[in-house]
Design a protein around this motif. Structure first.
Motif, PDB file in Angstrom:
ATOM      1  N   ALA A 171      -5.130  -3.484   0.249  1.00 41.23           N
ATOM      2  CA  ALA A 171      -3.934  -3.430  -0.476  1.00 41.23           C
ATOM      3  C   ALA A 171      -3.511  -2.191  -1.127  1.00 41.23           C
ATOM      4  N   TYR A 172      -2.324  -2.090  -1.205  1.00 43.32           N
ATOM      5  CA  TYR A 172      -1.732  -0.747  -1.898  1.00 43.32           C
ATOM      6  C   TYR A 172      -0.419  -0.842  -2.489  1.00 43.32           C
ATOM      7  N   ASN A 173       0.002   0.006  -3.518  1.00 43.41           N
ATOM      8  CA  ASN A 173       1.328   0.026  -3.713  1.00 43.41           C
ATOM      9  C   ASN A 173       1.485   1.517  -4.573  1.00 43.41           C
ATOM     10  N   GLY A 174       2.646   1.668  -5.159  1.00 45.84           N
ATOM     11  CA  GLY A 174       2.728   3.083  -5.995  1.00 45.84           C
ATOM     12  C   GLY A 174       3.759   2.902  -6.843  1.00 45.84           C
ATOM     13  N   PHE A 197      -9.445   1.131   0.723  1.00 46.29           N
ATOM     14  CA  PHE A 197      -8.087   1.662   1.328  1.00 46.29           C
ATOM     15  C   PHE A 197      -8.539   2.816   2.321  1.00 46.29           C
ATOM     16  N   PHE A 198      -9.161   3.884   1.847  1.00 50.49           N
ATOM     17  CA  PHE A 198      -9.303   5.018   2.894  1.00 50.49           C
ATOM     18  C   PHE A 198     -10.387   4.535   4.127  1.00 50.49           C
ATOM     19  N   THR A 199     -11.125   3.643   4.003  1.00 51.07           N
ATOM     20  CA  THR A 199     -12.053   3.263   5.000  1.00 51.07           C
ATOM     21  C   THR A 199     -11.147   2.364   6.038  1.00 51.07           C
ATOM     22  N   VAL A 200     -10.208   1.656   5.465  1.00 44.24           N
ATOM     23  CA  VAL A 200      -9.635   0.878   6.552  1.00 44.24           C
ATOM     24  C   VAL A 200      -8.643   1.857   7.325  1.00 44.24           C
ATOM     25  N   THR A 269      -0.259  11.172   3.115  1.00 44.44           N
ATOM     26  CA  THR A 269       0.277  10.913   2.163  1.00 44.44           C
ATOM     27  C   THR A 269       0.317   9.589   1.800  1.00 44.44           C
ATOM     28  N   GLY A 270      -0.606   8.684   2.339  1.00 44.50           N
ATOM     29  CA  GLY A 270      -0.653   7.283   2.152  1.00 44.50           C
ATOM     30  C   GLY A 270      -0.307   6.431   3.137  1.00 44.50           C
TER      31      GLY A 270
END
Length: 904
Positions: A171-174, A197-200, A269-270
């Protein structure tokens, strides 16, 4: 051995062709002589014996043809011979070749360039990730809606645990955050992500480490609010100079301390392609919500608090269909279990970096340009086909003679096809060079689509599209002349000069030119209507003088946590801005009209509020949804929005006074139709928390429109001092419509509090233009395509009219001899050309009306039937067509009767 024999035959028939032909000729001659000698021995005279031998052989040339057909590689040899003949034929018409290749190259180059941009925007892989082809995007939708919705963190956890087809789901947002480090205070985009997040994504740190599951700051300070953060490589280089000791140091994110634990690889950059992040922190760590998120009063344990996007990685051997099945089953279970998840569905898409809405936004202009380029390519092919018809008409005697001498129509069609392939190949090479030049210009590329790190290189897919476009072009260019050749009557051409052929050829040309005129009108009208809408949006806000307004965002909540001090800070900044000689007026607001609105509220008349539970569940379906603006006194003066009834806010409308509100005229009419709203009360109930006091209406402001001009905004205005805790924008108006320098604004803010991050500094006009950039780019690009199409159509019309004059030379001369005046001849020829333009114009107008509906769904302020744009486009088209027709018409009016009647 058979392969060796075939190879030897192929070598002899292709490379040593002359020797093979000589051997075949010698063998046939010897056979005929032997047969003639045999007949002579039977008593037949020598001449009759030779004639009989030739008749029994079946004809030497016919036997040679049948023998050659059986040779290995004969098709290649025939193709090479046809190619050489086509090259010689085209070399005799250099003007035709130059015009045809240049025309087709414009279409092929444009198509290749547009596909390159579409590939870069839609097939864009996230930089720095491992195996990007296994990444998927998971979108949420409300049943029956195509609008993309976010996920709650609680739903994300359930989906993550019940998706065996995925090796991982993150999951992510900013959000924009104020960051304070050793280099000072600034504002940047921060990502709030799940611990995996970084693993996926399969990203490895350049230095340090990434988040570990379920923990935040292993080895970091035990301070209650201590969190961890990962920096982007670019931020690490810019702010810390790439120093290794940055790991373990502390920075402040919205005033809260964070420990730096790692650095992402260069270019990463995400997961947001269109919104690059510069740092990342766990949304929840040690079962604790990240403090910056908590500042937004966001409950990550609530199913109704939706804020996150999801990205996943397919497990080995699994497909998108498997992931869709797993996640859909879990979503149905969630919908049946939790009321907040009712009527929600999921969709799994290939790739990562953009959701469905962003994909649509990124592809909107390239897709539109793709349609425009397809029209341009068809016009170019029609133009070249029309020129080919003219050329074929000029060679009608040659073609008829070849048919009369025994050449097959298939051979003539093959010749035309080879010429088309040669022209298309040359145009394809030139088109690829043109496309490379177009995509190498960053200004041209970013006028169409602006995605950070976008790869606009030409790979195999782009070259395949260029090749396919070239093949299609060759077919289209060759098709019409080939059909005309199939209809050539050699007897009529050789006996009567080919009048029938010329009429059929002219009919085909007229159809092609009419189609070109119609397509040109569609392109010109589309460009005119988009530009008209773009101009309408900009000029609609002239009353507020957007050129003189500059706004900057003040991230005050991150550095000043006490609401009393926040209000004092804002007042101090306003006082300094008002006293600045270069500033004519200053105000505060959370949204600057007519840009996108920052927050919304559901309002009711006092006494008509629903129960709190009903509001929490159905708040969007009840009451009146309005745009809520928190403003300071003088807002309406600075923005030049008139207060049509009552009064504006004053300094006495502060935190100690009774709550007040100003509503827009449309809100007043909706809540109190036909009544005076001044003194009445507006209720803004809270879905959670303590009840809010009603707001007394003290004024009615004029309506404003949003940037799209599609509707009048429903707006309410409240004093910022009565609603503290927001990050507001400082809006300043320069004297004489001159923008206030950003250095001046930064100095004013720093004099009050140097810890407050300042972002922005563009004039309102620049911000409007930035939001309308796709419209501006579309009008420019499609306008350029329209002008090119107009020139091609004009050339095609000129060719048709000029050829018509040539074919009717005797008829026009007879008319002139019988008393027709030069003016009458001129009007006759002009009438023929303009009738052709009228036919194409009618079809083009109908196509333009259909195109307007498409444009209306893509761009703002486009009228469903912009007749003015059609009239402007039609006028430009008429002038160009008149110029193309007048030259051959004047030549016809000046015919020399003697020469015309003497000529064939």
């Amino acid at each position: 051995m058979r392969l060796v024999a075939l190879a030897r035959s192929l070598w002899r028939n292709l490379v040593r062709r002359h020797g093979a032909e000589q051997a075949l000729d010698d063998e046939l001659r010897a056979y005929v002589e032997l047969l003639a000698e045999e007949h002579a021995r039977d008593g037949m005279p020598l001449e009759r014996a030779r004639r009989a031998a030739l008749l029994e052989t079946g004809g030497v040339e016919q036997v040679k043809e049948m023998t050659r057909d059986a040779w290995v590689g004969n098709a290649l040899a025939t193709g090479a011979r046809e190619l050489r003949y086509a090259m010689r034929s085209l070399r005799r018409a250099p003007a035709f070749v130059v015009i045809a290749v240049t025309t087709l190259a414009l279409g092929i180059g444009g198509a290749t360039a547009v596909f390159t941009l579409m590939k870069a925007s839609l097939l864009h892989a996230l930089p720095g990730v491992a195996e990007p082809d296994r990444l998927v995007t998971v979108d949420a939708h409300v049943h029956g809606s195509q609008q993309v919705d976010e996920f709650s963190y609680a739903d994300y956890r359930d989906l993550r645990e019940h998706a065996p087809a995925l090796a991982g789901l993150a999951a992510y947002n900013g959000a924009p955050m104020a960051v304070t480090d050793a280099a000072g205070a600034t504002r940047t985009m921060a990502g709030f992500v799940s611990d995996n997040f970084f693993t996926v994504l399969g990203v490895r740190p350049v230095t340090g480490r990434f988040f570990s599951a379920g923990t935040a700051a292993a080895g970091a300070s035990s301070t209650e609010n201590q969190q961890v953060v990962v920096l982007s490589y670019e931020w690490w280089q810019q702010r810390f100079g790439g120093a290794a000791n940055a790991i373990g140091s502390t920075l402040r994110l919205d005033g809260h301390p964070f420990t730096i634990i790692g650095v992402a690889p260069p270019g990463f950059t995400g997961a947001f392609t269109m919104y690059p992040m510069t740092l990342w922190t766990p949304a929840i760590a040690n079962d604790r919500v990240s403090p910056p998120i908590a500042a937004y009063d966001m409950n990550l344990r609530s199913r109704a608090s939706r804020w996150f996007f999801l990205v996943g990685r397919l497990a080995p051997g699994q497909t998108i269909e498997h992931a869709q099945r797993d996640l859909a089953a879990t979503t149905r279970w969630l919908a049946a279990t939790y009321p907040a998840d009712k009527d929600r569905t999921v969709q799994v898409l290939s790739g990562a970096g953009m959701d469905a809405n962003e994909r649509a936004t990124a592809s909107r202009l390239p897709r539109l340009l793709g349609v425009a380029v397809a029209l341009l390519l068809l016009i170019a092919c029609g133009n070249v086909a029309s020129l080919s018809l003219v050329r074929a008409a000029a060679r009608r005697r040659e073609l008829a003679m070849r048919l009369a001498l025994g050449a097959s129509r298939a051979a003539l069609v093959r010749h035309v096809a080879v010429e088309g392939v040669v022209l298309a190949t040359g145009a394809g090479v030139l088109g690829i060079l043109l496309a490379r030049w177009l995509v190498s210009s960053s200004a041209l590329v970013h006028s169409v689509v602006s995605i950070p790190g976008m790869d606009v290189g030409m790979d195999v897919r782009v070259l395949a599209v260029a090749l396919g476009t070239t093949v299609l072009t060759a077919i289209l260019v060759s098709l019409v002349p080939a059909v005309q050749i199939l209809r050539v009557p050699p007897g009529a051409v050789l006996k009567e000069g080919g009048g029938a052929v010329r009429r059929r050829s002219a009919g085909g040309q007229r159809t092609l030119v009419a189609a070109q005129v119609g397509a040109s009108l569609v392109l010109l009208s589309a460009a005119a209507v988009i530009f008209s809408a773009f101009h309408r949006v900009l000029t609609a806000h002239d009353e507020i003088d957007p050129q003189g307004l500059t706004d900057v965002s003040l991230r005050v909540v991150s550095s000043i946590h006490d609401t009393t001090r926040q209000v004092a800070f804002y007042r101090a900044v306003l006082a300094r801005a008002t006293a600045e000689p270069s500033i004519a007026g200053a105000t505060l607001t959370n949204t600057v009209p007519p840009l996108e609105w920052g927050s919304r509220a559901t309002v009711f008349r006092r006494g008509e509020e629903p129960p709190p539970g009903t509001l929490a569940e159905h708040g969007r379906d009840l009451g009146l949804r309005v745009d809520a603006l928190e403003i300071s006194p003088r807002f309406f003066d600075v923005m030049r929005i008139p207060v049509v009834r009552g009064r504006a806010f004053t300094a006495s409308d502060n935190e100690q006074s009774a709550p007040v509100v100003i509503v827009s005229r449309r809100v007043a009419d909706a809540l109190w139709p036909g009544q005076d709203p001044i003194g009445r009360f507006l209720s803004v109930p809270s879905a959670k928390g303590p009840p809010r006091p009603p707001l007394r209406v003290v004024g009615v402001a004029a309506d404003t429109r949003n940037v799209a001009l599609t509707s009048v905004a429903l707006a309410m205005y409240v004093p910022f001092a009565q609603h503290p805790g927001s990050n507001l924008s400082l809006v300043v108006r320069g004297r004489g419509s001159l923008p206030v320098p950003m250095t001046t604004v930064r100095r004013l803010v720093a004099e009050v509090d140097a810890g407050v991050a300042v972002e922005g500094g563009k004039t309102l006009l620049e911000e409007l233009q930035a939001q309308l950039r796709p419209q501006q780019a579309a009008s420019a690009w499609i306008g350029a395509f329209g002008i090119i199409a107009l020139l091609l159509a004009a050339i095609g019309l000129y060719g048709v009219v000029a050829q018509g004059v040539l074919q009717r030379t005797r008829e026009l001369a007879v008319r002139s001899a019988l008393g027709a005046s030069p003016g009458g001849i001129l009007r006759t020829v002009l009438g023929d050309g303009l009738r052709l333009v009228a036919m194409g114009g009618v079809a083009g107008a109908l196509g333009a009306m259909a195109a307007f509906r498409v444009l209306q769904s893509l761009f703002t302020a486009v009228a469903p039937a912009d007749l003015r744009a059609v009239v402007v486009a039609a006028a430009a088209l008429a002038l160009a067509m008149l110029a193309a027709t007048i030259l051959p018409a004047r030549r016809a009016a000046k015919l020399n009767l003697v020469d015309a009647l003497r000529s064939d």
